[in-house]
Design a protein around this motif. Structure first.
Motif, PDB file in Angstrom:
ATOM      1  N   LYS A 219      34.170  45.873  50.607  1.00 39.07           N
ATOM      2  CA  LYS A 219      35.395  45.662  51.371  1.00 39.07           C
ATOM      3  C   LYS A 219      36.609  45.830  50.472  1.00 39.07           C
ATOM      4  CE  LYS A 219      37.748  41.976  53.962  1.00 39.07           C
ATOM      5  NZ  LYS A 219      37.639  40.593  54.431  1.00 39.07           N
ATOM      6  N   CYS A 220      37.672  46.392  51.041  1.00 40.59           N
ATOM      7  CA  CYS A 220      38.920  46.614  50.314  1.00 40.59           C
ATOM      8  C   CYS A 220      40.075  46.265  51.237  1.00 40.59           C
ATOM      9  CB  CYS A 220      39.006  48.070  49.882  1.00 40.59           C
ATOM     10  SG  CYS A 220      40.575  48.536  49.125  1.00 40.59           S
ATOM     11  N   GLU A 221      41.049  45.535  50.720  1.00 42.88           N
ATOM     12  CA  GLU A 221      42.172  45.094  51.538  1.00 42.88           C
ATOM     13  C   GLU A 221      43.486  45.257  50.778  1.00 42.88           C
ATOM     14  OE1 GLU A 221      41.185  41.297  53.121  1.00 42.88           O
ATOM     15  OE2 GLU A 221      42.698  41.393  54.684  1.00 42.88           O
ATOM     16  N   GLN A 222      44.506  45.715  51.496  1.00 43.27           N
ATOM     17  CA  GLN A 222      45.856  45.782  50.914  1.00 43.27           C
ATOM     18  C   GLN A 222      46.869  45.426  51.999  1.00 43.27           C
ATOM     19  OE1 GLN A 222      48.371  48.238  51.722  1.00 43.27           O
ATOM     20  NE2 GLN A 222      47.144  49.552  53.050  1.00 43.27           N
ATOM     21  N   HIS A 223      47.944  44.770  51.579  1.00 43.60           N
ATOM     22  CA  HIS A 223      48.989  44.344  52.518  1.00 43.60           C
ATOM     23  C   HIS A 223      50.343  44.876  52.073  1.00 43.60           C
ATOM     24  CE1 HIS A 223      46.211  41.846  54.745  1.00 43.60           C
ATOM     25  NE2 HIS A 223      45.739  41.399  53.603  1.00 43.60           N
TER      26      HIS A 223
ATOM     27  N   GLY B 178      42.237  48.548  43.107  1.00 39.10           N
ATOM     28  CA  GLY B 178      41.583  47.261  42.995  1.00 39.10           C
ATOM     29  C   GLY B 178      40.771  47.205  41.707  1.00 39.10           C
ATOM     30  N   GLN B 179      40.182  46.017  41.445  1.00 37.72           N
ATOM     31  CA  GLN B 179      39.409  45.823  40.218  1.00 37.72           C
ATOM     32  C   GLN B 179      37.997  46.393  40.319  1.00 37.72           C
ATOM     33  OE1 GLN B 179      40.522  44.508  37.099  1.00 37.72           O
ATOM     34  NE2 GLN B 179      42.320  45.172  38.243  1.00 37.72           N
TER      35      GLN B 179
ATOM     36  N   CYS C 185      38.531  51.077  44.918  1.00 34.72           N
ATOM     37  CA  CYS C 185      39.367  51.327  46.083  1.00 34.72           C
ATOM     38  C   CYS C 185      40.816  51.436  45.614  1.00 34.72           C
ATOM     39  CB  CYS C 185      39.228  50.176  47.068  1.00 34.72           C
ATOM     40  SG  CYS C 185      40.332  50.249  48.485  1.00 34.72           S
ATOM     41  N   ALA C 186      41.581  52.282  46.258  1.00 31.02           N
ATOM     42  CA  ALA C 186      42.994  52.420  45.925  1.00 31.02           C
ATOM     43  C   ALA C 186      43.793  52.647  47.195  1.00 31.02           C
ATOM     44  CB  ALA C 186      43.213  53.581  44.950  1.00 31.02           C
ATOM     45  N   SER C 187      45.092  52.404  47.107  1.00 30.77           N
ATOM     46  CA  SER C 187      45.983  52.710  48.224  1.00 30.77           C
ATOM     47  C   SER C 187      47.274  53.300  47.675  1.00 30.77           C
ATOM     48  CB  SER C 187      46.280  51.457  49.051  1.00 30.77           C
ATOM     49  OG  SER C 187      47.101  50.546  48.338  1.00 30.77           O
ATOM     50  N   SER C 188      47.951  54.072  48.506  1.00 31.74           N
ATOM     51  CA  SER C 188      49.255  54.616  48.124  1.00 31.74           C
ATOM     52  C   SER C 188      50.139  54.722  49.357  1.00 31.74           C
ATOM     53  CB  SER C 188      49.108  55.976  47.441  1.00 31.74           C
ATOM     54  OG  SER C 188      48.711  56.965  48.368  1.00 31.74           O
ATOM     55  N   PRO C 189      51.475  54.694  49.138  1.00 26.24           N
ATOM     56  CA  PRO C 189      52.386  54.786  50.279  1.00 26.24           C
ATOM     57  C   PRO C 189      52.260  56.109  51.036  1.00 26.24           C
ATOM     58  CG  PRO C 189      53.542  54.009  48.322  1.00 26.24           C
ATOM     59  CD  PRO C 189      52.195  54.463  47.869  1.00 26.24           C
TER      60      PRO C 189
ATOM     61  N   ARG D 268      37.396  48.463  34.271  1.00 25.54           N
ATOM     62  CA  ARG D 268      37.769  47.819  35.533  1.00 25.54           C
ATOM     63  C   ARG D 268      38.825  48.659  36.236  1.00 25.54           C
ATOM     64  NH1 ARG D 268      33.767  44.719  37.147  1.00 25.54           N
ATOM     65  NH2 ARG D 268      35.160  43.725  38.629  1.00 25.54           N
ATOM     66  N   GLY D 269      39.752  48.020  36.941  1.00 28.44           N
ATOM     67  CA  GLY D 269      40.724  48.763  37.732  1.00 28.44           C
ATOM     68  C   GLY D 269      41.673  49.582  36.891  1.00 28.44           C
ATOM     69  N   LEU D 270      42.202  50.638  37.499  1.00 32.12           N
ATOM     70  CA  LEU D 270      43.166  51.503  36.815  1.00 32.12           C
ATOM     71  C   LEU D 270      44.579  51.046  37.106  1.00 32.12           C
ATOM     72  CD1 LEU D 270      40.661  53.592  37.862  1.00 32.12           C
ATOM     73  CD2 LEU D 270      41.970  55.024  36.320  1.00 32.12           C
ATOM     74  N   VAL D 271      45.427  51.202  36.114  1.00 35.87           N
ATOM     75  CA  VAL D 271      46.838  50.835  36.248  1.00 35.87           C
ATOM     76  C   VAL D 271      47.671  52.102  36.139  1.00 35.87           C
ATOM     77  CG1 VAL D 271      48.754  49.557  35.209  1.00 35.87           C
ATOM     78  CG2 VAL D 271      46.460  48.530  35.308  1.00 35.87           C
TER      79      VAL D 271
END
Lengths: 110, 112
Positions: free
Chosen positions: B22-26, B104-105, B91-95, A41-44
């Motif tokens: 879809k991917c969302e981050q706040h 995400g999962q 999906c991933a996000s970074s500053p 699943r997701g990566l940490v």
């Protein structure tokens, strides 16, 4: 390929022992990161070490970086069954992108 | 809120279908990513968006079409996929650059 190479591919240890994983890469980097993934699943994110740093600690984790040898190692001390997972290094480049290594599957036996 | 939320969690689609992930981050992160991961393999970078603009496309086939409608949202439009495209899409996000990423999962996609 942009990937780094990790070894070993798989590692099985007893609870309480230390686990060491190695990562080698080919290009210049801004940073090197280590991630954990449970059950596909997701990566940490675990830890990030910048190219001008040589060693970093976070709890039971110790990461080293040798940019002259283009290699890094992740040491997990006093392992627990909950540490069982896949571990990936990721090389961070300019432009925000980062590329994952081939991964090490760690099994910690209770 | 330190989460990256991906929907759906699972998707089964036919080769003639059109679907979207879809991917969302706040978290106010300015970089967002799509990765593809096959079983027992590492994640492979597909796309990077920086400040809502596509900055990296890792030679991904045109049947995958990314879109970043705003700074919090990232979509991946899928059309005419092949069975070999079945994988976990992350999906991933970074500053920004030189920082950690939050993942995400994932969406587990099966193309039939």
């Amino acid at each position: 390929s942009q990937q780094g190479e990790e070894d070993p591919q798989a590692l099985s240890i007893q609870e309480g022992e230390n686990a060491t994983m190695n990562c080698s890469y080919k290009t210049s980097i801004n940073n090197l990161q280590w991630y954990r993934q449970n059950s596909g699943r997701g990566l940490v994110h675990l830890i990030l070490i910048r190219s001008n740093e040589r060693e970093k600690h976070s709890g039971r984790l110790r990461v080293t970086l040798d940019t002259s040898k283009k290699s890094s190692s992740l040491l997990i001390t006093a392992s627990r069954a909950a540490d069982t997972a896949s571990y990936f290094c990721a090389t961070g480049r300019t432009g925000n992108q980062f590329y994952f290594g081939t991964g090490t599957s760690l099994t910690v036996i209770p | 809120d330190t989460e990256v939320t991906q929907t759906p969690k699972h998707l089964v689609m036919g080769m003639t279908n059109k679907k979207s992930l879809k991917c969302e981050q706040h978290m106010g992160h300015r970089a967002m990513y799509w990765y593809k991961q096959k079983a027992k393999k590492p994640p492979e970078l597909m796309f990077v968006y920086s400040y809502e603009k596509l900055s990296i496309n890792e030679s991904v086939p045109s049947r995958f079409s990314p879109e970043c409608p705003n700074s919090s949202l990232l979509n991946l439009h899928l059309h005419a996929l092949q069975p070999e495209d079945s994988a976990l899409y992350l999906c991933a996000s970074s500053p920004g650059s030189n920082t950690e990423a939050f993942f995400g999962q994932g969406t587990r996609l099966t193309v039939v």
